[in-house]
Design a protein around this motif. Structure first.
Motif, PDB file in Angstrom:
ATOM      1  N   GLU A  63      59.318 -60.645 -21.172  1.00  0.00           N
ATOM      2  CA  GLU A  63      58.462 -59.482 -21.370  1.00  0.00           C
ATOM      3  C   GLU A  63      57.285 -59.820 -22.275  1.00  0.00           C
ATOM      4  N   ASP A  64      56.211 -59.051 -22.146  1.00  0.00           N
ATOM      5  CA  ASP A  64      55.055 -59.217 -23.021  1.00  0.00           C
ATOM      6  C   ASP A  64      54.463 -57.832 -23.257  1.00  0.00           C
ATOM      7  N   ALA A  65      54.420 -57.413 -24.521  1.00  0.00           N
ATOM      8  CA  ALA A  65      53.986 -56.060 -24.848  1.00  0.00           C
ATOM      9  C   ALA A  65      52.479 -55.888 -24.847  1.00  0.00           C
ATOM     10  N   THR A  66      51.734 -56.967 -24.944  1.00  0.00           N
ATOM     11  CA  THR A  66      50.277 -56.861 -24.888  1.00  0.00           C
ATOM     12  C   THR A  66      49.680 -58.185 -24.436  1.00  0.00           C
ATOM     13  N   TYR A  67      48.689 -58.094 -23.558  1.00  0.00           N
ATOM     14  CA  TYR A  67      47.990 -59.310 -23.115  1.00  0.00           C
ATOM     15  C   TYR A  67      46.757 -59.593 -23.969  1.00  0.00           C
ATOM     16  N   ALA A  68      46.536 -58.802 -25.019  1.00  0.00           N
ATOM     17  CA  ALA A  68      45.351 -58.986 -25.862  1.00  0.00           C
ATOM     18  C   ALA A  68      45.330 -60.350 -26.536  1.00  0.00           C
ATOM     19  N   SER A  80      40.801 -63.277 -22.489  1.00  0.00           N
ATOM     20  CA  SER A  80      42.081 -62.597 -22.634  1.00  0.00           C
ATOM     21  C   SER A  80      42.541 -62.043 -21.283  1.00  0.00           C
ATOM     22  N   LEU A  81      43.843 -62.014 -21.064  1.00  0.00           N
ATOM     23  CA  LEU A  81      44.384 -61.424 -19.839  1.00  0.00           C
ATOM     24  C   LEU A  81      44.234 -59.907 -19.814  1.00  0.00           C
ATOM     25  N   ASN A  82      44.150 -59.290 -20.974  1.00  0.00           N
ATOM     26  CA  ASN A  82      44.123 -57.833 -21.037  1.00  0.00           C
ATOM     27  C   ASN A  82      43.010 -57.250 -20.174  1.00  0.00           C
ATOM     28  N   GLN A 105      53.591 -51.735 -23.470  1.00  0.00           N
ATOM     29  CA  GLN A 105      54.405 -51.401 -22.304  1.00  0.00           C
ATOM     30  C   GLN A 105      54.418 -49.907 -21.995  1.00  0.00           C
ATOM     31  N   ALA A 106      53.229 -49.314 -21.998  1.00  0.00           N
ATOM     32  CA  ALA A 106      53.075 -47.902 -21.657  1.00  0.00           C
ATOM     33  C   ALA A 106      52.471 -47.758 -20.257  1.00  0.00           C
ATOM     34  N   PHE A 107      52.847 -46.705 -19.570  1.00  0.00           N
ATOM     35  CA  PHE A 107      52.397 -46.421 -18.197  1.00  0.00           C
ATOM     36  C   PHE A 107      52.756 -47.573 -17.256  1.00  0.00           C
ATOM     37  N   CYS A 108      54.015 -47.975 -17.291  1.00  0.00           N
ATOM     38  CA  CYS A 108      54.515 -49.059 -16.436  1.00  0.00           C
ATOM     39  C   CYS A 108      54.971 -48.460 -15.114  1.00  0.00           C
ATOM     40  N   THR A 109      54.061 -48.300 -14.195  1.00  0.00           N
ATOM     41  CA  THR A 109      54.353 -47.538 -12.981  1.00  0.00           C
ATOM     42  C   THR A 109      54.412 -48.362 -11.704  1.00  0.00           C
ATOM     43  N   LYS A 110      54.194 -49.663 -11.776  1.00  0.00           N
ATOM     44  CA  LYS A 110      54.248 -50.496 -10.570  1.00  0.00           C
ATOM     45  C   LYS A 110      55.254 -51.614 -10.752  1.00  0.00           C
ATOM     46  N   SER A 111      55.963 -51.927  -9.676  1.00  0.00           N
ATOM     47  CA  SER A 111      56.955 -53.005  -9.700  1.00  0.00           C
ATOM     48  C   SER A 111      56.422 -54.220  -8.961  1.00  0.00           C
ATOM     49  N   LEU A 112      56.689 -55.385  -9.528  1.00  0.00           N
ATOM     50  CA  LEU A 112      56.409 -56.647  -8.856  1.00  0.00           C
ATOM     51  C   LEU A 112      57.774 -57.230  -8.512  1.00  0.00           C
ATOM     52  N   TYR A 113      58.154 -57.101  -7.271  1.00  0.00           N
ATOM     53  CA  TYR A 113      59.484 -57.502  -6.833  1.00  0.00           C
ATOM     54  C   TYR A 113      59.611 -59.014  -6.730  1.00  0.00           C
ATOM     55  N   MET A 132      43.977 -51.139  -9.248  1.00  0.00           N
ATOM     56  CA  MET A 132      44.721 -51.998 -10.169  1.00  0.00           C
ATOM     57  C   MET A 132      43.938 -53.211 -10.663  1.00  0.00           C
ATOM     58  N   ASP A 133      42.872 -53.583  -9.988  1.00  0.00           N
ATOM     59  CA  ASP A 133      42.116 -54.768 -10.385  1.00  0.00           C
ATOM     60  C   ASP A 133      41.582 -54.611 -11.808  1.00  0.00           C
ATOM     61  N   ASN A 134      41.833 -55.604 -12.626  1.00  0.00           N
ATOM     62  CA  ASN A 134      41.346 -55.631 -14.008  1.00  0.00           C
ATOM     63  C   ASN A 134      41.850 -54.463 -14.858  1.00  0.00           C
ATOM     64  N   THR A 135      43.103 -54.046 -14.635  1.00  0.00           N
ATOM     65  CA  THR A 135      43.636 -52.917 -15.411  1.00  0.00           C
ATOM     66  C   THR A 135      45.028 -53.160 -15.981  1.00  0.00           C
ATOM     67  N   ILE A 136      45.616 -54.340 -15.808  1.00  0.00           N
ATOM     68  CA  ILE A 136      46.977 -54.606 -16.283  1.00  0.00           C
ATOM     69  C   ILE A 136      46.926 -55.087 -17.737  1.00  0.00           C
ATOM     70  N   SER A 137      47.798 -54.498 -18.588  1.00  0.00           N
ATOM     71  CA  SER A 137      47.765 -54.814 -20.017  1.00  0.00           C
ATOM     72  C   SER A 137      49.074 -55.314 -20.606  1.00  0.00           C
ATOM     73  N   SER A 138      50.201 -55.190 -19.888  1.00  0.00           N
ATOM     74  CA  SER A 138      51.492 -55.667 -20.377  1.00  0.00           C
ATOM     75  C   SER A 138      52.501 -55.610 -19.232  1.00  0.00           C
ATOM     76  N   HIS A 139      53.706 -56.126 -19.498  1.00  0.00           N
ATOM     77  CA  HIS A 139      54.765 -56.031 -18.493  1.00  0.00           C
ATOM     78  C   HIS A 139      56.142 -56.059 -19.141  1.00  0.00           C
ATOM     79  N   VAL A 140      57.134 -55.602 -18.392  1.00  0.00           N
ATOM     80  CA  VAL A 140      58.523 -55.655 -18.816  1.00  0.00           C
ATOM     81  C   VAL A 140      59.346 -56.227 -17.675  1.00  0.00           C
ATOM     82  N   VAL A 141      60.458 -56.910 -18.017  1.00  0.00           N
ATOM     83  CA  VAL A 141      61.401 -57.356 -17.006  1.00  0.00           C
ATOM     84  C   VAL A 141      62.179 -56.122 -16.577  1.00  0.00           C
ATOM     85  N   TRP A 142      62.322 -55.938 -15.276  1.00  0.00           N
ATOM     86  CA  TRP A 142      62.965 -54.736 -14.750  1.00  0.00           C
ATOM     87  C   TRP A 142      63.900 -55.142 -13.637  1.00  0.00           C
ATOM     88  N   ASN A 143      65.183 -55.022 -13.880  1.00  0.00           N
ATOM     89  CA  ASN A 143      66.173 -55.400 -12.867  1.00  0.00           C
ATOM     90  C   ASN A 143      67.035 -54.233 -12.467  1.00  0.00           C
TER      91      ASN A 143
END
Length: 143
Positions: A63-68, A80-82, A105-113, A132-143
């Motif tokens: 997981e990564d809480a911020t791409y800043a 920066s990835l942010n 990790q706010a507004f995590c509404t899309k899954s990358l399967y 979604m282009d140029n708008t991703i700022s963090s991610h979480v592992v989701w199983n």
């Protein structure tokens, strides 16, 4: 880039064969990571700065809480990835990731399967309809 889908089959043998075919398709069809950036195709999600898996790249296993504070490899000047990601491949065989519109990790509404990819995030929308282009700022592992 073919679309990848993950599913559970009733027959273990069929699932193993389909899994092997999907892995083979990704290894053949997915672009290689940039020259000095190694992407462990069974463990990471990889992001690229530009559409078509080009520009600098960056790989994550957890997981990564911020791409800043995360920067693309092989990109000059550094960036920066942010809010700058334009394509991705999830090379992980079992992990799904939830990508987030905000840091922490706010507004995590899309899954990358597992074994999924998108070569151009301009073709993808968040659930609120934002490109979604140029708008991703963090991610979480989701199983």
């Amino acid at each position: 880039m073919p679309r990848f889908t993950a599913g559970v089959t009733a027959k273990v043998t069929r699932g193993a064969v389909l899994g092997a075919l999907a892995i083979g398709a990704v290894l053949v069809a997915a672009p290689p990571a940039s020259a000095s950036h190694k992407c462990d195709r069974e463990q990471e999600i990889c992001y690229w700065r530009l559409a078509g898996y080009t520009g600098g790249s960056r790989a994550f296993t957890n997981e990564d809480a911020t791409y800043a504070n995360d920067y693309y490899d092989n990109l000059s000047p550094t960036k920066s990835l942010n809010d700058t990601i334009s394509s991705y491949v999830n090379y992980h065989i079992t992990n799904s990731y939830r990508i987030c519109q905000r840091v922490n990790q706010a507004f995590c509404t899309k899954s990358l399967y597992p074994m999924s990819a998108a070569s151009d995030l301009r073709d993808k929308l968040w659930y609120d309809g934002i490109d979604m282009d140029n708008t991703i700022s963090s991610h979480v592992v989701w199983n």
